[in-house]
Design a protein around this motif. Structure first.
Motif, mmCIF file in Angstrom:
data_model
loop_
_atom_site.group_PDB
_atom_site.id
_atom_site.type_symbol
_atom_site.label_atom_id
_atom_site.label_comp_id
_atom_site.label_asym_id
_atom_site.label_seq_id
_atom_site.Cartn_x
_atom_site.Cartn_y
_atom_site.Cartn_z
ATOM 1 N N LEU A 219 -19.692 24.939 -2.265
ATOM 2 C CA LEU A 219 -19.809 25.480 -0.910
ATOM 3 C C LEU A 219 -19.703 26.998 -0.832
ATOM 4 O O LEU A 219 -20.118 27.600 0.162
ATOM 5 N N ILE A 220 -19.162 27.624 -1.868
ATOM 6 C CA ILE A 220 -19.017 29.084 -1.857
ATOM 7 C C ILE A 220 -19.906 29.743 -2.910
ATOM 8 O O ILE A 220 -20.729 30.607 -2.598
ATOM 9 N N TYR A 221 -19.768 29.330 -4.176
ATOM 10 C CA TYR A 221 -20.499 30.030 -5.240
ATOM 11 C C TYR A 221 -22.005 29.825 -5.160
ATOM 12 O O TYR A 221 -22.769 30.800 -5.228
ATOM 13 N N PHE A 222 -22.449 28.588 -5.039
ATOM 14 C CA PHE A 222 -23.897 28.339 -5.054
ATOM 15 C C PHE A 222 -24.624 29.084 -3.927
ATOM 16 O O PHE A 222 -25.672 29.683 -4.167
ATOM 17 N N PRO A 223 -24.115 29.078 -2.693
ATOM 18 C CA PRO A 223 -24.795 29.848 -1.650
ATOM 19 C C PRO A 223 -24.816 31.353 -1.917
ATOM 20 O O PRO A 223 -25.842 32.005 -1.695
ATOM 21 N N ILE A 224 -23.699 31.912 -2.414
ATOM 22 C CA ILE A 224 -23.678 33.344 -2.689
ATOM 23 C C ILE A 224 -24.655 33.685 -3.811
ATOM 24 O O ILE A 224 -25.408 34.673 -3.733
ATOM 25 N N ILE B 235 -11.581 37.680 -3.635
ATOM 26 C CA ILE B 235 -11.110 37.435 -2.273
ATOM 27 C C ILE B 235 -10.624 35.998 -2.127
ATOM 28 O O ILE B 235 -9.655 35.719 -1.413
ATOM 29 N N ALA B 236 -11.258 35.055 -2.833
ATOM 30 C CA ALA B 236 -10.789 33.667 -2.822
ATOM 31 C C ALA B 236 -9.398 33.567 -3.429
ATOM 32 O O ALA B 236 -8.550 32.795 -2.964
ATOM 33 N N GLY B 237 -9.151 34.356 -4.467
ATOM 34 C CA GLY B 237 -7.835 34.367 -5.080
ATOM 35 C C GLY B 237 -6.769 34.909 -4.154
ATOM 36 O O GLY B 237 -5.661 34.352 -4.060
ATOM 37 N N SER C 173 -27.422 48.412 2.543
ATOM 38 C CA SER C 173 -27.691 47.137 1.881
ATOM 39 C C SER C 173 -26.505 46.700 1.023
ATOM 40 O O SER C 173 -26.103 45.529 1.035
ATOM 41 N N GLN C 174 -25.931 47.654 0.286
ATOM 42 C CA GLN C 174 -24.783 47.317 -0.565
ATOM 43 C C GLN C 174 -23.588 46.873 0.269
ATOM 44 O O GLN C 174 -22.879 45.930 -0.083
ATOM 45 N N LEU C 175 -23.356 47.547 1.383
ATOM 46 C CA LEU C 175 -22.237 47.182 2.251
ATOM 47 C C LEU C 175 -22.459 45.824 2.898
ATOM 48 O O LEU C 175 -21.512 45.061 3.101
ATOM 49 N N LYS C 176 -23.705 45.503 3.209
ATOM 50 C CA LYS C 176 -24.015 44.160 3.732
ATOM 51 C C LYS C 176 -23.654 43.095 2.701
ATOM 52 O O LYS C 176 -23.088 42.052 3.041
ATOM 53 N N ALA C 177 -24.001 43.359 1.448
ATOM 54 C CA ALA C 177 -23.705 42.394 0.386
ATOM 55 C C ALA C 177 -22.200 42.213 0.223
ATOM 56 O O ALA C 177 -21.706 41.084 0.102
ATOM 57 N N VAL C 178 -21.466 43.316 0.216
ATOM 58 C CA VAL C 178 -20.009 43.248 0.080
ATOM 59 C C VAL C 178 -19.398 42.504 1.259
ATOM 60 O O VAL C 178 -18.570 41.591 1.087
ATOM 61 N N VAL D 107 -16.663 37.787 3.698
ATOM 62 C CA VAL D 107 -16.504 36.857 4.826
ATOM 63 C C VAL D 107 -16.781 35.423 4.376
ATOM 64 O O VAL D 107 -16.001 34.500 4.663
ATOM 65 N N TRP D 108 -17.903 35.226 3.674
ATOM 66 C CA TRP D 108 -18.283 33.871 3.260
ATOM 67 C C TRP D 108 -17.195 33.259 2.375
ATOM 68 O O TRP D 108 -16.750 32.132 2.595
ATOM 69 N N SER D 109 -16.781 34.012 1.365
ATOM 70 C CA SER D 109 -15.798 33.482 0.431
ATOM 71 C C SER D 109 -14.402 33.452 1.033
ATOM 72 O O SER D 109 -13.657 32.487 0.831
ATOM 73 N N GLY D 110 -14.044 34.494 1.775
ATOM 74 C CA GLY D 110 -12.703 34.544 2.347
ATOM 75 C C GLY D 110 -12.451 33.430 3.345
ATOM 76 O O GLY D 110 -11.479 32.675 3.241
ATOM 77 N N VAL D 111 -13.353 33.296 4.309
ATOM 78 C CA VAL D 111 -13.198 32.263 5.336
ATOM 79 C C VAL D 111 -13.414 30.879 4.746
ATOM 80 O O VAL D 111 -12.647 29.939 4.995
ATOM 81 N N GLY D 112 -14.472 30.743 3.954
ATOM 82 C CA GLY D 112 -14.775 29.441 3.361
ATOM 83 C C GLY D 112 -13.668 28.954 2.446
ATOM 84 O O GLY D 112 -13.293 27.768 2.466
#
Length: 482
Positions: free
Chosen positions: A169-174, A240-242, A430-435, A440-445
């Motif tokens: 749910l986190i790694y594959f989408p990223i 961030i997941a850690g 673009s780089q800031l969007k990626a970060v 958000v995706w990994s932290g919240v997820g």
């Protein structure tokens, strides 16, 4: 990075009615040297995780928890390897949407000894099975990094459940959002069709086809972000997941009151050295070809790592009055993290500067910030991997500039492909969007997944088990019987 291979009878079939004189599409070729290099790189990345990361982490915990860390890392490699073959590769690296792929290659359907994966050069492919295995090692090491944040206190049953959920749910989408794209062959083919179109209708149709091909990519990739080998996908994602896990699980029993020194810095030194060696597969292998780009990534992985190790060591020496082995190996890992997204984009001098900067920044976060906030990130996964990944991701946007010695970004719509004009503001956005997306995706997820796992099996070992050590209470074994 990766891309899907262009399938079909070729450009002539795609451009029927656009122009009659176009020659049929030539099947991309596989270079045995590139294949050999990627076979080697794949094994090197596995070396990073087992035994590299396992020994690095294992030496940093107390002896009563050594085996628990080794088990967690080894289990992660095994379970993710199976998941990757069953459906992970398909979800990460096939078309579907901006955010996740589909199941067209689930259970390895269509992936054979004859199928191919594109590289960064037109008409230069590698065997898809090799590419699948290479990316599999990335998928395995990323969640293995996370376990260092809550080492010495999380139940193995919780980890056994969390890891499969997290990679799915986190790694594959990223990975899909950052690295999936149609590849240079498909883009160049469509660009040639557009150039050869003879009238307005043909040009409109050809442009629509080119737009369709460019649209078949991950959301972060289409935003223009560059990540050569995983600054966002691997390090920010895991870091961030850690941190979220460390906060939700809570501090170790006795944290801040009892001595929790590493039980074997010798073991950690061996692990860190194996990480550095394996990282050449990680970074130089991400070039996907045995050419000058791989040589650049290799060189940058040498100099950025050395610079960061020295930076951390001297900064610690100045502040604390002594240089430490723990500091120099931590600095080396921070340098490897930071150069990961920049390895194939930065010039050599830029990589040295990146290493010097990240060594000091990560030291600051692992000491000053960590102590000020008071969170218990056992092995500094956030301070080294997330912060180092952020420094590297942002730095990559700067150092890719050809005026600073960077390699630039290739425009595959040009005939032949060429380095595109550099736009500092656009690239940094673009780089800031990626970060930001990764955080958000990994932290919240990850927070949601930790809560789910807590409800099902519980996250934390009880106080008695934690005091006795997870080696005995979780695995009924000891690392050392002397």
């Amino acid at each position: 990075m990766t891309f899907k291979r262009p399938y079909g009878a070729g450009l002539a079939a795609l451009a029927v009615g656009l122009f009659a004189a176009t020659a049929a599409y030539a099947e991309p070729t596989v270079n045995k040297g590139d294949n050999a290099w990627m076979l080697t790189s794949t094994v090197l990345v596995l070396l990073m995780t087992i035994p590299g990361l396992a020994l690095f982490y294992g030496g940093l915990v107390r002896s009563k928890n050594m085996l628990s860390v080794l088990m967690q890392v080894f289990y992660t490699v095994c379970v993710v390897t199976v998941i990757w073959a069953v459906y992970g590769y398909s979800l990460a690296f096939t078309g579907g949407s901006d955010f996740i792929g589909g199941f067209s290659k689930a259970f390895m359907m269509g992936v054979t000894t004859d199928s191919k994966a594109a590289t960064f050069s037109v008409d230069a492919n590698i065997s898809e099975l090799i590419y699948m295995c290479f990316q599999m090692t990335f998928a395995a090491i990323t969640p293995a990094l996370i376990v260092g944040a809550f080492a010495e206190r999380m139940k193995f049953s919780a980890i056994a459940l969390f890891i499969p959920l997290w990679v799915t749910l986190i790694y594959f989408p990223i990975a899909h959002m950052v690295w999936y794209w149609p590849g240079p062959d498909a883009i160049q083919d469509a660009a040639k069709a557009l150039a050869a179109a003879g009238d307005a209708a043909a040009k409109t149709a050809a442009q629509a086809k080119l737009d369709e091909i460019n649209a078949d990519a991950g959301w972060i990739f289409k935003a223009g972000a560059i990540d050569f080998a995983g600054g966002t996908v691997v390090h920010i994602n895991a870091g961030i997941a850690g941190l979220v896990g460390a906060l939700l699980i809570g501090k170790r029993v006795g944290y801040g009151k009892e001595l929790m020194a590493p039980h074997s810095l010798t073991m950690s030194m061996i692990g860190a050295s194996l990480l550095w060696v394996g990282w050449f597969g990680f970074n130089a292998g991400s070039n996907l070809e045995a050419n000058g780009g791989a040589a650049l990534a290799m060189t940058n992985s040498f100099v950025a790592t050395a610079a960061a190790a020295l930076s951390w060591m001297f900064a610690e020496w100045i502040v604390k009055g002594h240089p430490s082995v723990l500091g120099v190996i931590s600095g080396a890992v921070a340098g490897l993290v930071a150069v990961t997204p920049a390895a194939g984009f930065s010039g050599v001098m830029g990589a040295i500067v990146l290493g010097l900067v990240v060594g000091v920044v990560c030291l600051f976060f692992c000491t000053v910030v960590k102590n000020a906030i008071g969170y218990d990130d056992s092995l500094d996964v956030f301070g080294v991997h997330c912060i180092g990944g952020i420094v590297g991701a942002i730095g990559t946007g700067i150092l890719v500039n050809p005026a600073l010695g960077g390699a630039g970004i290739i425009d595959y719509t040009a005939i032949p492909p060429k380095v595109a004009d550099y736009d500092f503001a656009a690239q940094m956005i673009s780089q800031l969007k990626a970060v930001g997306t990764t955080l958000v995706w990994s932290g919240v997820g990850s927070a949601i997944l930790y809560k789910v796992v807590d409800v099902i099996v519980g996250l934390r070992a009880n106080v008695e088990s934690e005091r006795e050590g997870l080696d005995i209470t979780e695995h009924t074994e000891r690392a050392y019987n002397m």
